[in-house]
Scaffold this motif. Structure first.
Motif, short mmCIF file in Angstrom:
data_model
loop_
_atom_site.label_atom_id
_atom_site.label_comp_id
_atom_site.label_asym_id
_atom_site.label_seq_id
_atom_site.Cartn_x
_atom_site.Cartn_y
_atom_site.Cartn_z
N VAL A 39 -0.02 -5.24 3.61
CA VAL A 39 -1.16 -4.69 4.35
C VAL A 39 -2.23 -5.74 4.59
O VAL A 39 -2.54 -6.05 5.73
CB VAL A 39 -1.67 -3.37 3.75
N HIS A 40 -2.80 -6.33 3.55
CA HIS A 40 -3.82 -7.35 3.82
C HIS A 40 -3.36 -8.76 3.46
O HIS A 40 -3.80 -9.72 4.04
CB HIS A 40 -5.11 -7.04 3.05
N VAL A 62 -3.90 10.26 10.76
CA VAL A 62 -4.26 8.85 10.70
C VAL A 62 -4.06 8.20 12.07
O VAL A 62 -4.91 7.44 12.54
CB VAL A 62 -3.42 8.12 9.62
N THR A 84 0.85 -1.18 0.00
CA THR A 84 0.00 0.00 0.00
C THR A 84 0.88 1.23 0.00
O THR A 84 2.04 1.17 0.41
CB THR A 84 -0.92 0.04 1.24
N ASP A 89 -0.99 4.18 0.81
CA ASP A 89 -2.13 5.04 1.12
C ASP A 89 -1.87 6.06 2.22
O ASP A 89 -2.64 6.99 2.38
CB ASP A 89 -3.36 4.20 1.47
N ILE A 90 -0.84 5.87 3.01
CA ILE A 90 -0.52 6.91 3.99
C ILE A 90 0.70 7.68 3.49
O ILE A 90 1.80 7.13 3.36
CB ILE A 90 -0.25 6.33 5.40
N GLU A 91 0.47 8.91 3.17
CA GLU A 91 1.53 9.81 2.68
C GLU A 91 2.33 9.20 1.53
O GLU A 91 3.50 9.52 1.34
CB GLU A 91 2.45 10.23 3.82
N PRO A 133 -7.28 7.55 -2.04
CA PRO A 133 -8.42 8.22 -1.41
C PRO A 133 -8.04 9.19 -0.29
O PRO A 133 -8.70 10.19 -0.08
CB PRO A 133 -9.26 7.07 -0.84
N THR A 176 -12.22 -1.64 3.58
CA THR A 176 -10.99 -2.36 3.92
C THR A 176 -9.77 -1.88 3.15
O THR A 176 -8.65 -2.19 3.53
CB THR A 176 -11.14 -3.88 3.70
N ASP A 177 -9.98 -1.15 2.07
CA ASP A 177 -8.84 -0.50 1.43
C ASP A 177 -8.32 0.51 2.44
O ASP A 177 -9.11 1.27 3.01
CB ASP A 177 -9.31 0.20 0.15
N LEU A 178 -7.02 0.50 2.69
CA LEU A 178 -6.49 1.32 3.78
C LEU A 178 -6.93 2.79 3.65
O LEU A 178 -7.43 3.39 4.59
CB LEU A 178 -4.97 1.21 3.82
N GLY A 179 -6.75 3.35 2.45
CA GLY A 179 -7.09 4.75 2.25
C GLY A 179 -8.59 5.00 2.48
O GLY A 179 -8.98 5.97 3.11
N GLU A 180 -9.41 4.08 1.96
CA GLU A 180 -10.86 4.24 2.13
C GLU A 180 -11.25 4.13 3.60
O GLU A 180 -12.15 4.81 4.07
CB GLU A 180 -11.60 3.15 1.34
N LEU A 227 1.11 1.86 11.69
CA LEU A 227 -0.29 2.13 11.35
C LEU A 227 -0.83 1.11 10.36
O LEU A 227 -1.97 0.67 10.45
CB LEU A 227 -0.43 3.55 10.80
N MET A 249 -4.50 13.44 3.59
CA MET A 249 -4.29 13.32 5.03
C MET A 249 -2.85 12.94 5.36
O MET A 249 -2.14 12.38 4.54
CB MET A 249 -5.26 12.29 5.60
N PHE A 250 -2.47 13.21 6.60
CA PHE A 250 -1.09 12.98 7.03
C PHE A 250 -1.04 11.98 8.17
O PHE A 250 -2.04 11.74 8.84
CB PHE A 250 -0.45 14.31 7.44
N ARG A 251 0.16 11.42 8.40
CA ARG A 251 0.26 10.30 9.35
C ARG A 251 -0.25 10.65 10.75
O ARG A 251 -0.83 9.81 11.42
CB ARG A 251 1.70 9.76 9.39
N ILE A 271 -9.43 4.91 6.19
CA ILE A 271 -9.04 6.17 6.85
C ILE A 271 -10.10 7.24 6.58
O ILE A 271 -10.57 7.93 7.49
CB ILE A 271 -7.66 6.64 6.33
#
Ligand code: SF4
Ligand code: SF4
Lengths: 186, 715
Positions: free
Chosen positions: A165-166, B163, A154, A156-158, B154, B134-138, B182, B158-160, B140
């Protein structure tokens, strides 16, 4: 694409995708690699080349804990999944797994490690060149075919690439001659 | 209603502009993505690939009922249950009723834009079902109670730390803002939901008619779990996702990840056909095929290409407006250029009315779209439609209809304006301050004054220094050249004369009409097209030359389009189009090339690509070649072809604050190049960039290429 180039391309692409590739000269070598790297119990769904090799027995003899029944209940706790591969694409380092039977799906989605046994004769140059086989795999009525390229990831964070991840965090491709040259079987 | 909508929209822009961190994140992502994408397509013929995707999607659009029934037949043979939903309500009703019948309490979801489109989560909650993304971005975004701000990423806004805060609320304890931690936390938390859920809900990237199967592309592997663990799998699929054959599907799989994230392929590509085994029995697979405006889109000749979209998000990644304000402003459910179009058809014109004006028209999205959609053209068309519904505003309407269409009146007013502006210009060539509420416009760039004598009035006094001319070239000046930068006309004559061409100025020429068509007033634009075709052809020139790429595109493309159904003018417009060139290409291709200049020792110069010249006319090598031949050492700035933020009335009236931010990016890139001079081929860019540099009191010179070429002869 000539044969050796195909292997080279496959190894490079698989490496870029984050998968590990290991050459095994014999089933015994594959089994000892599995013993050393599985990190715990191994989910072993039933597939042709494994049945022919008697893989479950070999693994147990080597001291591995093997789960080959009651997959739904046991898969959450397993450390690794072990499957064959129907065929692969050199261009992207992709493994193709005919996963209609549920145990194959559980073994490749839930545990942290996925070990895949691949016969080097089953590496196609790319997806397009494998279209006819892919069509055969889907020509039955129901089907679930998975292309797997490296571990789960992933960003998806920054947008920071993070592995696992899964799905599996590690993908180990064990290259072993003589498993099968039939892309329709695993 | 409209007023409230506009105010809310302005407020959203202001909020976005005051979040520099967001812009920084989007810029950084845009740069990294552009590099990865370029590498991914290296060695492949992008034009051929996108033509293939467009062809496949157009085939499906034309014969959609046939492919739909083929898909449905094959999917049902494989044991799937297929339903067609005309709109969001029907789709939501089917899924919530199914959930109720089967006693579903938790539904795990993998990413689906269609689910966002129909607001499925809300419907599920109302039906007592807990939807878990369940998609990490979704996930969040769901925890934050927001909506995705990017179709592929998605939670890109946003920033850590945010999150970590959200995840802390889930676990009931403080969580460190460490990304690896995370991600692991999400894995553990969501595993429970996967095992508990009675229903899995996914979208699909492709529906293969030939096999009746669905294809899902993911990196995280959550779609595989959604499709495997729960007993019931519901796949929500827009009908435009159809592909005729397996080979077509492979082509989309080849292109989509490259365009979306720059990956050669996603970690997982999952092909699902029918009711596969599940636990002791078989899976229940329900496929909901959603129309919700798609058939209407297929019937709209000007907009239907939007159905080719494969949802890669590239059009947002390159968009200067998206990078400045983000997807919560520049989009609704779908974001970026394609978001504007889909919002209009899937959620109604009202939802699109504001964002349709937010596009600056730079065509970056068009150049990068892997499905070959001319997004900018569709956006312009929607602007016309909305203008037709809501009007284009009383002020603009008078200007365009009453004034612009009457050349003498229009030019007379510009001349008067030159006199009226005297008090603010204090006799200088630029306006540094404007009185009262106009002052915002000179806060961040100086503005050039309208010239005392427009080019059209001084033309007869310009000596033509050419004997036995080898070509007769008519100059289409455009308003900015004519009334603001008349000196560029003199430079043009100097250079073209030296190359053996005579330059004429057909007096009856007028505004190219682009300001009117950008505002949605097609009628005025067509009228201007006719006036100009008549004026330019009446002088029987060999070529028509422009120094403004927006005018080039008007003459080469828009006039032909506006007049195509006009029996008298259609053919003439085509003829004009064929002989029209921007000045760089005219010189390199028709007047003897770069060799003539042979200069040396010019300043270190960087080149800014004007949007309409590079992506409209396809010209970017030519001016660089000419500048190099004239003796300038060239250095490339970063993002040379990124928009400068001018956009005509965009920077004056509709979105000055956004335009200002886009200009700041451009100035930063120019300064970082260390060049002493920045060249460009557009008087609009010149106004914007020169104004910005002057305001900063930068020593860097901004100049039109023709000005620099004329210098070599004067030196
Ligand atoms: S034309 Fe430019 S501003 Fe408009 S949507 Fe496309 S990229 Fe964005
Ligand atoms: S319009 Fe084109 S660039 Fe934008 S998301 Fe769709 S396919 Fe990608």
């Amino acid at each position: 694409m000539p044969e050796e180039n195909r292997m080279k391309t496959f190894l490079e692409a698989a490496g870029r995708s984050g998968a590990k590739t290991v050459f095994c000269s014999s089933p015994a070598q594959a089994v000892s690699y599995l013993r050393d790297h599985s990190g715990g119990s191994i989910l072993l769904p039933s597939f042709s080349s494994s049945r022919r090799l008697g893989l479950a027995g070999l693994l147990r003899d080597a001291g591995c804990e093997v789960i080959d029944s009651d997959f739904r209940r046991q898969s959450a706790a397993a450390a690794a999944g072990l499957t064959g591969v129907n065929f692969a694409f050199a261009e992207t380092g992709t493994l193709v797994l005919e996963s209609t039977e549920e145990p194959v799906r559980l073994a490749t989605t839930l545990p942290e490690r996925h070990f895949a046994l691949l016969d080097p004769r089953k590496i196609f140059p790319d997806a397009r060149s494998a279209a006819p086989v892919l069509r055969q795999l889907q020509s039955g009525t129901r089907h679930f075919v998975a292309f797997v390229t490296g571990p789960s990831r992933t960003a998806d964070i920054e947008r920071v690439l993070t592995i696992g991840v899964h799905g599996p965090r590690e993908v180990h491709i064990l290259l072993l001659e003589g498993l099968s040259d039939d892309p329709l079987e695993m | 209603m409209k007023k409230v909508r506009m105010q809310e929209y302005k407020q959203r822009i202001d909020n976005a502009l005051s979040t520099p961190r967001l812009q920084e994140a989007l810029h950084r992502f845009g740069d990294a993505w552009a590099k990865a994408r370029e590498d991914a397509f290296l060695g492949l013929d992008f034009e051929a690939l996108r033509a293939e995707i467009a062809g496949c999607k157009d085939e499906v659009r034309r014969h959609r009922e046939r492919y739909l029934s083929e898909f449905i037949r094959n999917a049902e043979n494989a044991g799937a249950r297929v339903v067609r939903a005309r709109n969001a309500e029907e789709a939501c009703r089917y899924i919530t009723e199914l959930a109720r019948e089967r006693g579903v309490r938790t539904a795990v979801k993998s990413k689906s834009m269609v689910s966002e489109e129909i607001h499925l989560n809300k419907a599920l909650e109302e039906a007592g079902v807990r939807p878990v993304e369940t998609d990490l971005g979704e996930w969040i975004v769901q925890l934050a109670g927001e909506r995705p701000s990017h179709m592929v990423m998605p939670a890109i806004h946003m920033f850590r730390q945010e999150v970590a805060e959200l995840f802390g609320q889930v676990t009931g304890q403080p969580e460190p803002p460490d990304i690896a931690h995370l991600v692991q936390l999400a894995r553990n938390q969501l595993r429970g939901a996967f095992i508990e859920a009675e229903m899995g809900i996914s979208g699909a990237n492709i529906a293969v008619a030939e096999t009746g199967g669905l294809v899902l592309l993911t990196n995280e592997g959550n779609a595989r779990l959604v499709a495997t663990l729960p007993k019931i799998h519901v796949a929500l699929v827009g009908i435009e996702k159809l592909a005729p054959s397996l080979e077509d599907a492979l082509r989309i799989i080849q292109v989509l990840p490259k365009s979306a994230t720059g990956q050669p392929i996603t970690s997982y590509v999952t092909w699902i056909g029918g009711a596969v085994p599940c636990g002791e029995g078989d899976k229940e697979l329900h496929i909901v095929l959603l129309d919700n405006g798609r058939s209407a889109l297929a019937e709209s000749p000007r907009c239907r290409d939007a159905l080719r979209c494969i949802r890669c998000g590239a059009c947002a990644n390159v968009c200067p407006v998206y990078q400045t304000v983000g997807g919560h402003v520049f989009g609704h459910v779908y974001i970026g250029a394609i978001g504007i179009v889909l919002t209009a058809f899937y959620h109604g014109l009202d939802g699109a009315a504001e964002i349709v004006r937010a596009c600056i028209g730079c065509r970056s999205c068009v150049s990068v779209c892997p499905a070959g959609i001319d997004l900018e053209d569709i956006i312009l068309h929607l602007r016309e439609v909305i203008a037709g519904e809501e009007g284009i505003g009383a002020g603009k309407s008078v200007v365009f209809k009453k004034i612009m269409r009457n050349r003498r009146l229009f030019h007379g007013m510009l001349r008067t304006a030159a006199i009226l502006q005297k008090p603010v210009t204090r006799g200088e060539r630029t306006i540094r301050h404007l009185p009262l509420f106009f002052s915002g416009l000179t806060e961040w760039r100086t503005l050039p004054a309208i010239a005392d004598t427009p080019l059209r009035d001084s033309w007869t006094k310009l000596p033509q220094k050419v004997e036995n001319p080898k070509a007769r070239v008519a100059f289409f000046a455009g308003c900015l050249n004519d009334f603001v930068y008349p000196e560029l006309g003199e430079d043009l004559v100097t250079v073209l004369n030296r190359l053996g061409a005579e330059v004429i100025f057909p007096e009856e020429q007028s505004c190219c009409g682009v300001p009117a068509s950008y505002s949605g007033d097609r009628e005025t634009a067509s009228e201007m097209a006719e006036q100009n075709v008549r004026a330019l052809l009446s002088e029987k020139p060999d070529y028509v030359v422009t120094t403004c790429p927006t005018c080039t595109m008007a003459l080469q493309r828009d006039f032909v389009e506006h007049l195509k159904d006009n029996p008298v003018w259609a053919e003439k417009a085509r003829r004009l189009s064929e002989i029209t060139f921007d000045v760089s290409r005219l010189i390199t291709d028709k007047l003897g090339g770069a060799e003539v200049f042979q200069g040396s020792g010019g300043d270190l110069t960087t080149y800014h690509d004007s949007c309409h010249l590079k992506r409209g006319a396809g010209v970017w090598r030519e001016p660089r070649r000419l500048l190099a031949a004239s003796g300038r050492e060239l250095t490339e700035m970063a993002h040379a072809d990124r928009c400068c933020g001018f956009g005509g009335s965009y920077s004056f009236a509709s979105h000055p604050a956004v335009a200002r931010r886009i200009l700041e990016d451009k100035l930063t890139d120019i300064e970082a190049s260390d060049a002493k001079c920045v060249a460009m081929d557009c008087p609009g860019c010149l106004l914007q960039i020169r104004g910005g540099l002057e305001k900063k009191e930068s020593p860097i010179r901004a100049a039109h290429t023709i000005e620099l070429l004329a210098d070599t002869f004067r030196r």
